[in-house]
Design an enzyme around this catalytic site. Structure first.
Site, mmCIF file in Angstrom:
data_model
loop_
_atom_site.group_PDB
_atom_site.id
_atom_site.type_symbol
_atom_site.label_atom_id
_atom_site.label_comp_id
_atom_site.label_asym_id
_atom_site.label_seq_id
_atom_site.Cartn_x
_atom_site.Cartn_y
_atom_site.Cartn_z
ATOM 1 N N THR A 45 0.807 -1.227 0.000
ATOM 2 C CA THR A 45 0.000 0.000 0.000
ATOM 3 C C THR A 45 0.839 1.276 0.000
ATOM 4 O OG1 THR A 45 -1.423 1.336 1.452
ATOM 5 C CG2 THR A 45 -0.175 -0.396 2.521
ATOM 6 N N GLU A 50 0.233 3.607 1.812
ATOM 7 C CA GLU A 50 0.353 4.038 3.217
ATOM 8 C C GLU A 50 1.766 3.814 3.753
ATOM 9 O OE1 GLU A 50 -2.162 5.417 5.641
ATOM 10 O OE2 GLU A 50 -2.617 6.032 3.608
ATOM 11 N N TYR A 59 -1.726 0.184 10.992
ATOM 12 C CA TYR A 59 -1.999 -0.511 9.721
ATOM 13 C C TYR A 59 -0.758 -0.466 8.827
ATOM 14 C CZ TYR A 59 -3.677 -0.949 4.878
ATOM 15 O OH TYR A 59 -3.818 -1.304 3.564
ATOM 16 N N LYS A 100 1.665 -3.466 7.471
ATOM 17 C CA LYS A 100 1.873 -3.689 6.034
ATOM 18 C C LYS A 100 3.357 -3.553 5.658
ATOM 19 C CE LYS A 100 -2.271 -4.402 4.106
ATOM 20 N NZ LYS A 100 -2.589 -5.437 3.110
HETATM 21 P P1 NDP Z 1 -11.604 -4.637 2.052
HETATM 22 O O1 NDP Z 1 -11.563 -4.078 3.412
HETATM 23 O O2 NDP Z 1 -12.750 -4.298 1.145
HETATM 24 O O3 NDP Z 1 -11.547 -6.249 2.132
HETATM 25 C C1 NDP Z 1 -10.747 -6.897 3.071
HETATM 26 C C2 NDP Z 1 -11.000 -8.383 2.984
HETATM 27 O O4 NDP Z 1 -10.189 -9.050 3.967
HETATM 28 C C3 NDP Z 1 -12.450 -8.805 3.273
HETATM 29 O O5 NDP Z 1 -12.772 -9.903 2.452
HETATM 30 C C4 NDP Z 1 -12.377 -9.248 4.727
HETATM 31 O O6 NDP Z 1 -13.379 -10.178 5.077
HETATM 32 C C5 NDP Z 1 -11.018 -9.919 4.722
HETATM 33 N N1 NDP Z 1 -10.427 -10.095 6.051
HETATM 34 C C6 NDP Z 1 -10.236 -9.168 7.008
HETATM 35 N N2 NDP Z 1 -9.627 -9.698 8.078
HETATM 36 C C7 NDP Z 1 -9.451 -11.012 7.795
HETATM 37 C C8 NDP Z 1 -8.893 -12.102 8.499
HETATM 38 N N3 NDP Z 1 -8.410 -11.964 9.737
HETATM 39 N N4 NDP Z 1 -8.851 -13.309 7.895
HETATM 40 C C9 NDP Z 1 -9.364 -13.490 6.661
HETATM 41 N N5 NDP Z 1 -9.917 -12.492 5.944
HETATM 42 C C10 NDP Z 1 -9.955 -11.273 6.515
HETATM 43 O O7 NDP Z 1 -10.215 -4.246 1.345
HETATM 44 P P2 NDP Z 1 -9.901 -3.894 -0.185
HETATM 45 O O8 NDP Z 1 -10.526 -4.905 -1.051
HETATM 46 O O9 NDP Z 1 -10.141 -2.461 -0.414
HETATM 47 O O10 NDP Z 1 -8.312 -4.060 -0.198
HETATM 48 C C11 NDP Z 1 -7.709 -5.339 -0.484
HETATM 49 C C12 NDP Z 1 -6.309 -5.347 0.081
HETATM 50 O O11 NDP Z 1 -5.535 -4.324 -0.527
HETATM 51 C C13 NDP Z 1 -6.206 -5.106 1.585
HETATM 52 O O12 NDP Z 1 -5.134 -5.896 2.055
HETATM 53 C C14 NDP Z 1 -5.846 -3.633 1.695
HETATM 54 O O13 NDP Z 1 -5.136 -3.399 2.890
HETATM 55 C C15 NDP Z 1 -4.978 -3.465 0.471
HETATM 56 N N6 NDP Z 1 -4.987 -2.148 -0.126
HETATM 57 C C16 NDP Z 1 -6.170 -1.551 -0.470
HETATM 58 C C17 NDP Z 1 -6.167 -0.339 -1.116
HETATM 59 C C18 NDP Z 1 -7.429 0.346 -1.497
HETATM 60 O O14 NDP Z 1 -7.373 1.544 -1.791
HETATM 61 N N7 NDP Z 1 -8.552 -0.349 -1.566
HETATM 62 C C19 NDP Z 1 -4.892 0.341 -1.466
HETATM 63 C C20 NDP Z 1 -3.717 -0.403 -1.080
HETATM 64 C C21 NDP Z 1 -3.776 -1.602 -0.445
HETATM 65 P P3 NDP Z 1 -14.875 -9.687 5.505
HETATM 66 O O15 NDP Z 1 -15.585 -9.391 4.200
HETATM 67 O O16 NDP Z 1 -15.392 -10.870 6.216
HETATM 68 O O17 NDP Z 1 -14.698 -8.476 6.357
HETATM 69 P P1 GDR Z 2 -6.918 5.679 3.561
HETATM 70 O O1 GDR Z 2 -8.452 5.781 3.096
HETATM 71 O O2 GDR Z 2 -6.736 5.989 4.979
HETATM 72 O O3 GDR Z 2 -6.125 6.482 2.561
HETATM 73 O O4 GDR Z 2 -6.645 4.119 3.368
HETATM 74 P P2 GDR Z 2 -9.695 6.561 3.726
HETATM 75 O O5 GDR Z 2 -10.682 6.662 2.630
HETATM 76 O O6 GDR Z 2 -10.126 5.974 5.007
HETATM 77 O O7 GDR Z 2 -9.081 8.024 4.048
HETATM 78 C C1 GDR Z 2 -8.537 8.854 3.034
HETATM 79 C C2 GDR Z 2 -8.276 10.236 3.622
HETATM 80 O O8 GDR Z 2 -9.528 10.882 3.879
HETATM 81 C C3 GDR Z 2 -9.461 11.491 5.149
HETATM 82 N N1 GDR Z 2 -10.809 11.626 5.704
HETATM 83 C C4 GDR Z 2 -11.615 10.629 6.081
HETATM 84 N N2 GDR Z 2 -11.464 9.278 6.012
HETATM 85 C C5 GDR Z 2 -12.493 8.508 6.437
HETATM 86 N N3 GDR Z 2 -12.383 7.171 6.345
HETATM 87 N N4 GDR Z 2 -13.643 9.041 6.970
HETATM 88 C C6 GDR Z 2 -13.828 10.392 7.062
HETATM 89 O O9 GDR Z 2 -14.860 10.853 7.533
HETATM 90 C C7 GDR Z 2 -12.771 11.217 6.588
HETATM 91 N N5 GDR Z 2 -12.624 12.568 6.501
HETATM 92 C C8 GDR Z 2 -11.437 12.793 5.964
HETATM 93 C C9 GDR Z 2 -8.569 10.561 5.964
HETATM 94 O O10 GDR Z 2 -8.081 11.234 7.125
HETATM 95 C C10 GDR Z 2 -7.509 10.221 4.932
HETATM 96 O O11 GDR Z 2 -6.507 11.211 4.904
HETATM 97 C C11 GDR Z 2 -7.126 3.427 2.226
HETATM 98 C C12 GDR Z 2 -7.385 1.969 2.646
HETATM 99 O O12 GDR Z 2 -8.013 1.303 1.580
HETATM 100 C C13 GDR Z 2 -6.095 1.263 2.977
HETATM 101 O O13 GDR Z 2 -6.353 -0.129 3.186
HETATM 102 C C14 GDR Z 2 -5.129 1.427 1.806
HETATM 103 O O14 GDR Z 2 -3.890 0.816 2.117
HETATM 104 C C15 GDR Z 2 -4.918 2.898 1.500
HETATM 105 O O15 GDR Z 2 -6.174 3.471 1.185
HETATM 106 C C16 GDR Z 2 -4.000 3.106 0.290
#
Ligand code: NDP
Ligand code: GDR
Length: 382
Positions: free
Chosen positions: A132, A134, A156, A160
């Site tokens: 990520t 992050e 987090y 990671k």
């Molecule tokens: P989501 O939060 O939508 O999905 C996470 C998934 O992981 C769900 O299926 C959840 O299951 C499962 N999960 C959580 N904890 C466990 C556990 N202990 N054992 C088994 N399964 C578990 O994430 P995204 O699809 O958005 O992201 C996918 C991956 O990419 C994550 O690792 C995230 O950190 C990483 N990532 C995401 C980014 C983004 O912008 N979306 C950017 C960079 C990295 P359940 O449905 O039951 O909760």
């Molecule tokens: P992020 O995503 O922390 O970048 O992680 P999120 O959408 O939670 O926050 C993005 C930015 O928006 C600001 N923010 C808020 N965020 C949330 N959730 N709720 C609010 O009300 C709000 N107001 C402002 C946050 O402070 C932050 O700066 C996501 C996840 O998918 C991670 O798993 C992944 O690794 C990174 O993106 C890349």
């Protein structure tokens, strides 16, 4: 037929990736968690009856915190490719649950790599790790590349970071084909409702239909490089199809603030906003309403009375959404992915926001019909 195992198949990326791999002809196995309610909404359209012949989607109960279960599943499936997408993926929640986040996101990755090694699958199974942006946290360089130093800013990101390096280490130590995809934020109509983009598109739709009064947000100045999840899962697959394993930054190279996102989403449902104040006093106020855009959103829209008027305050800042340490700005440079994977994102930021807000408007319209007919609808709005 190639076999893929996806951890986190019920999440945003897992759903898009499963669909993508099934279209490519893979047999797809996914790990799902036992939950007290069904948690397969995002993959229900892919579901195949366990009794059906020739099915190619198989779901296994499991958890990244349970080594023996992971070993058994990997032993049974012997996948050609593992996509480790499972994670406690919410940055803010990781401050509340740091140990669980580390157990799942850091040690969970180790458990899978160890299972590959213990089962002697080092030369058979390719491994994708969901890394990520992050990791860059307190950014040391703009834009961020594969060489930019890391500076994690949350439990987090620290978890990671471990997962990133253990993937590199198992690649170097045991010759496992393991890759880190350093993905910048990617969104879609399947995004979890508590991430900021989906929170915004869902709330604005609901506000426009009178189901919610206000949208409360945290840091409005945070800047992100937002892409579309559908584009990004294709890259996850491409990374495992190369001759040599390598880590890749995946990003769009464009950056917007949270405020920009609100403006763009508001435009998508025919609202223009003006902003007053700053910091905790900042407010987003309705400055104009384009009723034709609103009415074009869905056939049912015309039957709803739009209850907003110019001057209404619909966005406010609530410090409860601030983070103890924030990642203020992220902007990725996807040059290496473009050159080596031939990958470029197809869906623009503007197209993605319109898609998200339109999909949420349809969901809100359904809720509106239910509410108007006396049924209770979900008010949860964090
Ligand atoms: P989501 O939060 O939508 O999905 C996470 C998934 O992981 C769900 O299926 C959840 O299951 C499962 N999960 C959580 N904890 C466990 C556990 N202990 N054992 C088994 N399964 C578990 O994430 P995204 O699809 O958005 O992201 C996918 C991956 O990419 C994550 O690792 C995230 O950190 C990483 N990532 C995401 C980014 C983004 O912008 N979306 C950017 C960079 C990295 P359940 O449905 O039951 O909760
Ligand atoms: P992020 O995503 O922390 O970048 O992680 P999120 O959408 O939670 O926050 C993005 C930015 O928006 C600001 N923010 C808020 N965020 C949330 N959730 N709720 C609010 O009300 C709000 N107001 C402002 C946050 O402070 C932050 O700066 C996501 C996840 O998918 C991670 O798993 C992944 O690794 C990174 O993106 C890349």
């Amino acid at each position: 037929m190639k076999k893929a195992l996806i951890t986190g198949i019920t999440g945003q990326d897992g759903a898009y990736l499963a669909e993508f791999l099934l279209e490519k002809g893979y047999e797809v196995h996914g790990i799902i968690r036992r939950a007290s309610l069904f948690n397969t909404d995002r993959i229900d359209h892919l579901y195949q009856d366990p009794h059906a012949e020739n099915r190619r989607l198989f779901l296994h109960y499991g958890d990244l915190t349970d080594s023996t279960n992971l070993i058994r599943i990997i032993q049974d499936v012997k996948p050609d490719e593992i996509y480790n997408l499972a994670a406690q993926s919410h940055v803010k929640v990781s401050f509340d649950s740091p140990e669980y986040t580390a157990n799942t996101d850091a040690l969970g990755t180790l458990r899978i790599l160890e299972a590959i090694r213990l089962l002697g699958l080092e030369k058979h199974t390719r491994f994708y790790q969901a890394s990520t942006s992050e990791l860059y946290g307190l950014v040391q360089e703009v834009p961020q590349t594969e060489k930019t130093p890391f500076y994690p800013r949350s439990p987090y990101a620290c978890a990671k970071l471990y997962a990133y390096w253990i993937t590199v280490n198992y690649r170097e130590a045991y010759g496992i084909y393991g890759c880190n995809g350093i993905l910048f934020n990617h969104e879609s109509p399947l995004r979890g409702e508590t991430f900021v983009t989906r929170k915004i598109t869902r709330a604005l739709s609901r506000i426009a239909l009178g189901l919610q009064e206000k949208l409360f947000l945290g840091n409005m100045d945070a800047k992100r490089d937002w892409g579309h999840a559908k584009d990004y899962v294709e890259m996850q697959w491409l990374m495992l199809q190369q001759d040599e394993p390598k880590d890749f930054v995946i990003a769009t190279g464009r950056q917007f603030s949270v405020r920009d996102f609100v403006n763009e989403a508001a435009k998508g449902i025919g609202l223009s906003l003006r902003w007053e104040g700053s910091g905790v006093d900042e407010k987003g106020i309705v400055d104009g309403i384009d009723i034709d855009v609103f009415n074009s959103l869905h056939p049912t829209a015309k039957s709803f009375v739009n209850n907003l008027t110019e001057g209404d305050v619909i966005v406010e800042v609530d410090p409860r959404y601030f983070r103890p340490t924030e990642v203020e700005t992220l902007l990725g440079d996807p040059a290496q992915a473009k050159e080596k994977l031939g990958w470029t994102p197809k869906i623009s930021f503007e197209e993605m926001v319109v898609e998200m807000v339109r999909e949420d408007f349809i969901l809100a319209s359904k809720d509106k019909v239910c509410q108007d007919n006396g049924f209770k609808v979900c008010d949860y709005n964090e």
